[in-house]
Design a protein around this motif. Sequence first.
Motif, PDB file in Angstrom:
ATOM      1  N   ASP A 183     -26.445   2.086 -22.653  1.00 20.68           N
ATOM      2  CA  ASP A 183     -26.157   3.461 -23.071  1.00 20.68           C
ATOM      3  C   ASP A 183     -25.607   3.495 -24.495  1.00 20.68           C
ATOM      4  O   ASP A 183     -25.910   4.408 -25.272  1.00 20.68           O
ATOM      5  CB  ASP A 183     -25.158   4.109 -22.110  1.00 20.68           C
ATOM      6  CG  ASP A 183     -25.768   4.398 -20.742  1.00 20.68           C
ATOM      7  OD1 ASP A 183     -27.013   4.345 -20.623  1.00 20.68           O
ATOM      8  OD2 ASP A 183     -25.000   4.662 -19.799  1.00 20.68           O
ATOM      9  N   ILE A 184     -24.798   2.517 -24.832  1.00 18.04           N
ATOM     10  CA  ILE A 184     -24.265   2.429 -26.197  1.00 18.04           C
ATOM     11  C   ILE A 184     -25.402   2.234 -27.195  1.00 18.04           C
ATOM     12  O   ILE A 184     -25.433   2.854 -28.272  1.00 18.04           O
ATOM     13  CB  ILE A 184     -23.248   1.269 -26.294  1.00 18.04           C
ATOM     14  CG1 ILE A 184     -21.959   1.627 -25.536  1.00 18.04           C
ATOM     15  CG2 ILE A 184     -22.925   0.942 -27.755  1.00 18.04           C
ATOM     16  CD1 ILE A 184     -21.031   0.451 -25.327  1.00 18.04           C
ATOM     17  N   GLU A 185     -26.361   1.394 -26.828  1.00 17.58           N
ATOM     18  CA  GLU A 185     -27.493   1.153 -27.731  1.00 17.58           C
ATOM     19  C   GLU A 185     -28.405   2.378 -27.826  1.00 17.58           C
ATOM     20  O   GLU A 185     -28.988   2.635 -28.880  1.00 17.58           O
ATOM     21  CB  GLU A 185     -28.287  -0.071 -27.260  1.00 17.58           C
ATOM     22  CG  GLU A 185     -27.500  -1.370 -27.346  1.00 17.58           C
ATOM     23  CD  GLU A 185     -26.779  -1.516 -28.676  1.00 17.58           C
ATOM     24  OE1 GLU A 185     -27.466  -1.571 -29.720  1.00 17.58           O
ATOM     25  OE2 GLU A 185     -25.541  -1.561 -28.669  1.00 17.58           O
ATOM     26  N   ILE A 186     -28.520   3.129 -26.750  1.00 15.92           N
ATOM     27  CA  ILE A 186     -29.298   4.366 -26.796  1.00 15.92           C
ATOM     28  C   ILE A 186     -28.714   5.317 -27.831  1.00 15.92           C
ATOM     29  O   ILE A 186     -29.439   5.873 -28.669  1.00 15.92           O
ATOM     30  CB  ILE A 186     -29.329   5.032 -25.403  1.00 15.92           C
ATOM     31  CG1 ILE A 186     -30.228   4.232 -24.451  1.00 15.92           C
ATOM     32  CG2 ILE A 186     -29.805   6.484 -25.494  1.00 15.92           C
ATOM     33  CD1 ILE A 186     -30.124   4.675 -22.996  1.00 15.92           C
ATOM     34  N   ALA A 187     -27.413   5.503 -27.777  1.00 19.60           N
ATOM     35  CA  ALA A 187     -26.755   6.398 -28.735  1.00 19.60           C
ATOM     36  C   ALA A 187     -26.924   5.897 -30.163  1.00 19.60           C
ATOM     37  O   ALA A 187     -27.159   6.684 -31.094  1.00 19.60           O
ATOM     38  CB  ALA A 187     -25.267   6.526 -28.386  1.00 19.60           C
ATOM     39  N   ASP A 193     -22.260  -1.995 -13.877  1.00 22.10           N
ATOM     40  CA  ASP A 193     -21.843  -0.860 -14.698  1.00 22.10           C
ATOM     41  C   ASP A 193     -21.756  -1.257 -16.178  1.00 22.10           C
ATOM     42  O   ASP A 193     -22.131  -0.490 -17.065  1.00 22.10           O
ATOM     43  CB  ASP A 193     -20.482  -0.332 -14.237  1.00 22.10           C
ATOM     44  CG  ASP A 193     -20.601   0.829 -13.264  1.00 22.10           C
ATOM     45  OD1 ASP A 193     -21.641   1.518 -13.274  1.00 22.10           O
ATOM     46  OD2 ASP A 193     -19.639   1.054 -12.500  1.00 22.10           O
ATOM     47  N   ALA A 194     -21.238  -2.452 -16.426  1.00 20.25           N
ATOM     48  CA  ALA A 194     -21.121  -2.928 -17.796  1.00 20.25           C
ATOM     49  C   ALA A 194     -22.498  -3.086 -18.438  1.00 20.25           C
ATOM     50  O   ALA A 194     -22.695  -2.757 -19.619  1.00 20.25           O
ATOM     51  CB  ALA A 194     -20.359  -4.252 -17.844  1.00 20.25           C
ATOM     52  N   TYR A 195     -23.455  -3.581 -17.657  1.00 21.80           N
ATOM     53  CA  TYR A 195     -24.814  -3.712 -18.173  1.00 21.80           C
ATOM     54  C   TYR A 195     -25.393  -2.340 -18.514  1.00 21.80           C
ATOM     55  O   TYR A 195     -26.043  -2.160 -19.552  1.00 21.80           O
ATOM     56  CB  TYR A 195     -25.714  -4.409 -17.149  1.00 21.80           C
ATOM     57  CG  TYR A 195     -25.394  -5.861 -16.891  1.00 21.80           C
ATOM     58  CD1 TYR A 195     -24.581  -6.589 -17.766  1.00 21.80           C
ATOM     59  CD2 TYR A 195     -25.898  -6.515 -15.780  1.00 21.80           C
ATOM     60  CE1 TYR A 195     -24.287  -7.913 -17.520  1.00 21.80           C
ATOM     61  CE2 TYR A 195     -25.610  -7.866 -15.532  1.00 21.80           C
ATOM     62  CZ  TYR A 195     -24.801  -8.548 -16.396  1.00 21.80           C
ATOM     63  OH  TYR A 195     -24.514  -9.870 -16.165  1.00 21.80           O
ATOM     64  N   ALA A 196     -25.178  -1.362 -17.627  1.00 21.24           N
ATOM     65  CA  ALA A 196     -25.683  -0.012 -17.894  1.00 21.24           C
ATOM     66  C   ALA A 196     -25.007   0.582 -19.122  1.00 21.24           C
ATOM     67  O   ALA A 196     -25.669   1.205 -19.980  1.00 21.24           O
ATOM     68  CB  ALA A 196     -25.451   0.878 -16.673  1.00 21.24           C
ATOM     69  N   ASP A 197     -23.701   0.375 -19.226  1.00 22.41           N
ATOM     70  CA  ASP A 197     -22.968   0.959 -20.357  1.00 22.41           C
ATOM     71  C   ASP A 197     -23.394   0.339 -21.686  1.00 22.41           C
ATOM     72  O   ASP A 197     -23.470   1.030 -22.699  1.00 22.41           O
ATOM     73  CB  ASP A 197     -21.463   0.779 -20.165  1.00 22.41           C
ATOM     74  CG  ASP A 197     -20.884   1.775 -19.171  1.00 22.41           C
ATOM     75  OD1 ASP A 197     -21.521   2.831 -18.964  1.00 22.41           O
ATOM     76  OD2 ASP A 197     -19.817   1.506 -18.604  1.00 22.41           O
ATOM     77  N   THR A 198     -23.679  -0.957 -21.693  1.00 20.86           N
ATOM     78  CA  THR A 198     -24.088  -1.572 -22.955  1.00 20.86           C
ATOM     79  C   THR A 198     -25.435  -1.028 -23.403  1.00 20.86           C
ATOM     80  O   THR A 198     -25.678  -0.848 -24.598  1.00 20.86           O
ATOM     81  CB  THR A 198     -24.108  -3.116 -22.844  1.00 20.86           C
ATOM     82  OG1 THR A 198     -23.988  -3.674 -24.170  1.00 20.86           O
ATOM     83  CG2 THR A 198     -25.378  -3.645 -22.206  1.00 20.86           C
TER      84      THR A 198
END
Length: 467
Positions: free
Chosen positions: A208-212, A201-206
């Motif tokens: 997602d943060i870069e996408i934004a 989940d942390a990998y996915a969230d990091t």
Amino acid sequence: MYRIESDLIGELNIPAEAYYGIQTQRGINNFNISGVKLYNYPTIIKGLAYVKWAAVEANGELELISKEVVAAVVEACKEVLTGTYDNQFPVDMIQGGAGTSTNMNANEVIANIALEKMGHPKGAYQYCSPHDVLNCSQSTNDAYPAAIVLAIYFSNEKLVDQLKSLSNSFRAKANTYRDVLKMGRTHLQDAVPMSFGQMFDAYADTLDIEIANLKAIATSCLEVSMGATAIGTGINAIPGYAELCTKKMAQITGLPIKQAKNFIESTPDTSGFVSYSSAVKRLATKLSRLMNDLRMLSSGPRCGLNEINLPGVQPGSSIMPGKVNPVMPESVNQVCFKVIGNDLAVTLASEAGQLQLNVMEPIILYSILESVTILGNALDGLRIHCIDGITVNEAHSKELVLNSIGIVTALNPYIGYENSTTIAKEALEKNRSVYDLILERNILTKEQLDTILSPEHMIYPQKKENF
């Protein structure tokens, strides 16, 4: 077969079938540098086509170009946008002249397509001139950066989609291994337990943060100086053109493009490109760190951590039978290093601007588009050949947790820091299990210990149990 074209330098033979003209040919002759051509990056061609489309419509409304020519040029721009004429953009990405060869490549190709639509042969520029029509109210110094802005935005859209796909793959792994325990580590030493679900989940969230972040910065770069012409004074552009051309660009592309506040300030300024390149570098830095994790977690398989299994995609050695290496994460690491290096090139090129122009924009464009392209390709390969096929060694990982000293941290609220330290020290010195020592000393019952060391108690904030 050739046709002859001339410019201030002299005459050149141009292939008869070519839609480009003499200034493109001079660019081909002069800049045989990287071997990477404009056609290798279609988004810059797309950006140029939109810029020329908006400019000719604005000039038409201002009655600087006839309706017939405007219509032909617009249709030519639309055809360029389909990719049909990408091979007519053969100038090297690295070039002198602040992008003049690129700008004239677009002017010549679009002019010759328009000429054919009006029933004239290629090179009959008295009817549709690369300079007087396609470059009307413009300079390379405002048209080329505007095309770069669009090229970056379009390239970023694809990169964002690739990142979303990779994030979704990590998220799927998190759901599959939601409550499977593993050991968390700090300083490369055992720390406290966590779950594979939390890690993925942390990998996915990091990501997602870069996408934004990438989307926000790419959008903030949608500022153009059309009408600034050579140095920002607007020479050769009539009043109203700048505003109208910017409005046309926004309408045609559907993007929130806005006009720069001060053309003399914006013409030599490339800080928006620096910001975007920095965002790509930030992504690369994070991504490389994730690859380091994957390689370490899969190390072994017998003499390493061996917590996860990466799909074997090729033999790992020409001398060691049976060896399989983490080649996909390794390749992504290397791409990330290249992206970080490209960002330095962008930084130096931006700093090298002088007076009223930055002539180093070609290397800025090349570096950014290369970074986005190779990073996106690497993301796709990583997802398909690695992340989607990851499996977790559940029993081994749980055993590592239960045999670790780190679980004593979960006991700290119940037996106190001093007792926890004593237990941890003895377990380490005697190669004993914390679990067994607690039971031997009757500090806690088995039921109490199992409750405290259950996954839900060790990996989430919990109120202290009252035993």
